[in-house]
Motif scaffolding. Structure first.
Motif, PDB file in Angstrom:
ATOM      1  N   VAL A 193     -57.919  19.789 100.294  1.00  0.00           N
ATOM      2  CA  VAL A 193     -59.215  19.117 100.788  1.00  0.00           C
ATOM      3  C   VAL A 193     -60.413  19.854 100.112  1.00  0.00           C
ATOM      4  O   VAL A 193     -61.251  19.211  99.952  1.00  0.00           O
ATOM      5  CB  VAL A 193     -59.074  19.278 102.349  1.00  0.00           C
ATOM      6  CG1 VAL A 193     -60.476  19.127 103.024  1.00  0.00           C
ATOM      7  CG2 VAL A 193     -57.981  18.261 102.838  1.00  0.00           C
ATOM      8  N   ALA A 194     -60.329  21.098 100.203  1.00  0.00           N
ATOM      9  CA  ALA A 194     -61.591  21.904  99.637  1.00  0.00           C
ATOM     10  C   ALA A 194     -61.544  21.758  98.124  1.00  0.00           C
ATOM     11  O   ALA A 194     -62.733  21.631  97.493  1.00  0.00           O
ATOM     12  CB  ALA A 194     -61.217  23.218  99.740  1.00  0.00           C
ATOM     13  N   VAL A 195     -60.464  21.518  97.100  1.00  0.00           N
ATOM     14  CA  VAL A 195     -60.675  21.275  96.015  1.00  0.00           C
ATOM     15  C   VAL A 195     -61.103  20.048  95.706  1.00  0.00           C
ATOM     16  O   VAL A 195     -62.047  19.909  94.722  1.00  0.00           O
ATOM     17  CB  VAL A 195     -59.310  21.470  95.376  1.00  0.00           C
ATOM     18  CG1 VAL A 195     -59.252  20.820  93.959  1.00  0.00           C
ATOM     19  CG2 VAL A 195     -58.637  22.865  95.413  1.00  0.00           C
ATOM     20  N   SER A 196     -60.843  18.975  96.546  1.00  0.00           N
ATOM     21  CA  SER A 196     -61.178  17.534  96.500  1.00  0.00           C
ATOM     22  C   SER A 196     -62.640  17.531  96.665  1.00  0.00           C
ATOM     23  O   SER A 196     -63.425  16.684  95.802  1.00  0.00           O
ATOM     24  CB  SER A 196     -60.419  16.839  97.340  1.00  0.00           C
ATOM     25  OG  SER A 196     -59.084  16.430  97.327  1.00  0.00           O
ATOM     26  N   ILE A 197     -63.177  18.335  97.513  1.00  0.00           N
ATOM     27  CA  ILE A 197     -64.642  18.287  97.989  1.00  0.00           C
ATOM     28  C   ILE A 197     -65.492  18.938  96.720  1.00  0.00           C
ATOM     29  O   ILE A 197     -66.519  18.596  96.218  1.00  0.00           O
ATOM     30  CB  ILE A 197     -64.977  19.173  99.149  1.00  0.00           C
ATOM     31  CG1 ILE A 197     -64.175  18.337 100.420  1.00  0.00           C
ATOM     32  CG2 ILE A 197     -66.324  19.270  99.303  1.00  0.00           C
ATOM     33  CD1 ILE A 197     -64.414  19.104 101.701  1.00  0.00           C
ATOM     34  N   LEU A 198     -64.980  20.051  96.306  1.00  0.00           N
ATOM     35  CA  LEU A 198     -65.564  20.778  95.374  1.00  0.00           C
ATOM     36  C   LEU A 198     -65.716  20.080  94.003  1.00  0.00           C
ATOM     37  O   LEU A 198     -66.831  19.933  93.387  1.00  0.00           O
ATOM     38  CB  LEU A 198     -64.767  22.114  95.010  1.00  0.00           C
ATOM     39  CG  LEU A 198     -65.335  22.997  94.014  1.00  0.00           C
ATOM     40  CD1 LEU A 198     -66.961  23.839  94.408  1.00  0.00           C
ATOM     41  CD2 LEU A 198     -64.399  24.337  93.655  1.00  0.00           C
ATOM     42  N   PHE A 199     -64.511  19.538  93.531  1.00  0.00           N
ATOM     43  CA  PHE A 199     -64.531  18.730  92.080  1.00  0.00           C
ATOM     44  C   PHE A 199     -65.540  17.338  92.333  1.00  0.00           C
ATOM     45  O   PHE A 199     -66.242  17.039  91.301  1.00  0.00           O
ATOM     46  CB  PHE A 199     -63.320  18.626  91.590  1.00  0.00           C
ATOM     47  CG  PHE A 199     -62.702  19.644  90.881  1.00  0.00           C
ATOM     48  CD1 PHE A 199     -62.866  19.756  89.534  1.00  0.00           C
ATOM     49  CD2 PHE A 199     -62.053  20.720  91.544  1.00  0.00           C
ATOM     50  CE1 PHE A 199     -62.350  20.878  88.806  1.00  0.00           C
ATOM     51  CE2 PHE A 199     -61.572  21.820  90.939  1.00  0.00           C
ATOM     52  CZ  PHE A 199     -61.774  21.877  89.467  1.00  0.00           C
ATOM     53  N   GLY A 200     -65.519  16.681  93.478  1.00  0.00           N
ATOM     54  CA  GLY A 200     -66.030  15.693  93.663  1.00  0.00           C
ATOM     55  C   GLY A 200     -67.562  15.609  93.627  1.00  0.00           C
ATOM     56  O   GLY A 200     -68.180  14.867  92.979  1.00  0.00           O
ATOM     57  N   THR A 201     -67.916  16.683  94.382  1.00  0.00           N
ATOM     58  CA  THR A 201     -69.414  17.109  94.531  1.00  0.00           C
ATOM     59  C   THR A 201     -70.011  17.401  93.226  1.00  0.00           C
ATOM     60  O   THR A 201     -71.219  16.718  92.967  1.00  0.00           O
ATOM     61  CB  THR A 201     -69.885  17.835  95.861  1.00  0.00           C
ATOM     62  OG1 THR A 201     -68.911  19.147  95.554  1.00  0.00           O
ATOM     63  CG2 THR A 201     -69.635  17.493  97.170  1.00  0.00           C
ATOM     64  N   THR A 202     -69.565  18.477  92.716  1.00  0.00           N
ATOM     65  CA  THR A 202     -70.055  19.085  91.457  1.00  0.00           C
ATOM     66  C   THR A 202     -70.105  18.117  90.328  1.00  0.00           C
ATOM     67  O   THR A 202     -70.900  17.828  89.388  1.00  0.00           O
ATOM     68  CB  THR A 202     -69.368  20.228  91.163  1.00  0.00           C
ATOM     69  OG1 THR A 202     -67.931  20.051  91.128  1.00  0.00           O
ATOM     70  CG2 THR A 202     -69.975  21.344  92.296  1.00  0.00           C
ATOM     71  N   SER A 203     -69.119  17.222  90.428  1.00  0.00           N
ATOM     72  CA  SER A 203     -68.987  16.114  89.283  1.00  0.00           C
ATOM     73  C   SER A 203     -69.924  14.941  89.343  1.00  0.00           C
ATOM     74  O   SER A 203     -70.391  14.509  88.443  1.00  0.00           O
ATOM     75  CB  SER A 203     -67.505  15.279  89.138  1.00  0.00           C
ATOM     76  OG  SER A 203     -66.614  16.449  88.932  1.00  0.00           O
ATOM     77  N   MET A 204     -70.217  14.694  90.734  1.00  0.00           N
ATOM     78  CA  MET A 204     -71.241  13.530  90.921  1.00  0.00           C
ATOM     79  C   MET A 204     -72.603  13.895  90.502  1.00  0.00           C
ATOM     80  O   MET A 204     -73.302  13.080  89.813  1.00  0.00           O
ATOM     81  CB  MET A 204     -71.007  13.290  92.486  1.00  0.00           C
ATOM     82  CG  MET A 204     -71.983  12.060  92.709  1.00  0.00           C
ATOM     83  SD  MET A 204     -71.248  10.564  92.271  1.00  0.00           S
ATOM     84  CE  MET A 204     -72.261   9.395  93.274  1.00  0.00           C
ATOM     85  N   LEU A 205     -72.895  15.239  90.725  1.00  0.00           N
ATOM     86  CA  LEU A 205     -74.344  15.937  90.473  1.00  0.00           C
ATOM     87  C   LEU A 205     -74.251  15.876  88.878  1.00  0.00           C
ATOM     88  O   LEU A 205     -75.368  15.688  88.358  1.00  0.00           O
ATOM     89  CB  LEU A 205     -74.535  17.135  91.294  1.00  0.00           C
ATOM     90  CG  LEU A 205     -75.269  16.927  92.458  1.00  0.00           C
ATOM     91  CD1 LEU A 205     -76.643  16.463  92.373  1.00  0.00           C
ATOM     92  CD2 LEU A 205     -74.768  16.092  93.524  1.00  0.00           C
ATOM     93  N   ALA A 206     -73.296  16.386  88.388  1.00  0.00           N
ATOM     94  CA  ALA A 206     -73.388  16.666  86.942  1.00  0.00           C
ATOM     95  C   ALA A 206     -73.479  15.208  86.096  1.00  0.00           C
ATOM     96  O   ALA A 206     -74.290  15.378  85.162  1.00  0.00           O
ATOM     97  CB  ALA A 206     -71.752  17.346  86.272  1.00  0.00           C
ATOM     98  N   VAL A 207     -73.264  14.185  86.883  1.00  0.00           N
ATOM     99  CA  VAL A 207     -73.420  12.854  86.287  1.00  0.00           C
ATOM    100  C   VAL A 207     -74.820  12.334  86.487  1.00  0.00           C
ATOM    101  O   VAL A 207     -75.643  11.837  85.712  1.00  0.00           O
ATOM    102  CB  VAL A 207     -72.170  11.681  86.690  1.00  0.00           C
ATOM    103  CG1 VAL A 207     -72.522  10.371  86.326  1.00  0.00           C
ATOM    104  CG2 VAL A 207     -71.088  12.403  86.105  1.00  0.00           C
TER     105      VAL A 207
END
Length: 245
Positions: free
Chosen positions: A58-72
């Motif tokens: 769950v924590a990994v999914s949040i971490l990668f989802g949020t940071t990837s969205m902002l990077a884009v």
């Protein structure tokens, strides 16, 4: 009312425009989904094993989802100069940036429940303390988003943002107690682990899912709130330094 309409318009535009961009799909959706599937398939039939892994994925999914969205969202708009035009909008600066990060926060929270839904087909989730689990998910999404915002405004290309993000994401996966307790880390690494926000989020999630946590829930959530406030303030300072001043 005008502020609410503007914030909603920014949020909807980002979700509609950037949700399916390739970098976000690869790092924000496919990677967490593959990670979750890999662990759950390996642990199929082992109720205790799946429950122990669920907080980490769950924590990994949040971490990668949020940071990837902002990077884009931020880096694409910086290249097209639309990010600078957004800063001229007649909105308080803090509200403007909350609107800009709102899509990533919602994306991270939605990502968090993908492993939960997958786990629900394998084990009974009746023992989860939702009154702790949901606030922990939201606070981890906020902290990860503001970390992603700080990284995204410091670079000019999507691949730079993703690469720079990995310097934080992958160490946090192994230092923050996602898949094995922080107490098992070498003594030299424990202070570093407790200096990372995901450690407190993972501790709260482990406690909510299986009752195994090192710190009181109130401490975990309070420290996460402090990290969210500090990372947001640091991100705003970085934006003001690079674009406003």
């Amino acid at each position: 009312m005008k502020w609410a309409i503007a914030i909603w318009a920014i949020l909807c535009k980002d979700m509609r425009t950037y949700y399916l961009k390739p970098p976000n799909v690869s790092w924000g959706i496919i990677f967490p989904l593959a990670w979750t599937g890999m662990f759950f398939i390996k642990s199929a039939g082992e109720v205790g094993s799946i429950a122990s892994l669920l907080p980490g994925v769950v924590a990994v999914s949040i971490l990668f989802g949020t940071t990837s969205m902002l990077a884009v969202t931020v880096t694409f708009e910086k290249k097209s100069r639309s990010f600078e035009r957004l800063l001229l909008a007649p909105l308080p600066f803090e509200l403007l940036m909350l609107a800009k990060t709102g899509g990533a926060i919602l994306f991270g929270v939605a990502n968090a429940f993908v492993p939960v839904i997958m786990a629900a087909f394998l084990i009974d989730l009746g023992g989860i303390v939702w009154s702790i689990f949901i606030p922990a998910v939201v606070l981890v999404a906020l902290a990860s988003t503001f970390l992603g915002l700080f990284i995204a405004v410091a670079v000019s290309e999507v691949f730079e943002a993703q690469t720079f993000s990995n310097f934080f994401r992958f160490p946090m996966m192994f230092l923050c107690g996602l898949f094995f307790p922080v107490e098992q880390l070498p003594s030299l690494l424990k202070p570093l682990a407790y200096a990372l926000p995901l450690t407190y989020g993972a501790d709260a999630l482990h406690g909510a899912v299986r009752g195994a946590h090192n710190l009181p829930f109130a401490v975990d959530l309070a420290v996460l709130v402090l990290f969210c406030a500090g990372l947001f303030a640091l991100s705003l300072w970085n934006i003001r330094r690079n674009w406003i001043l």
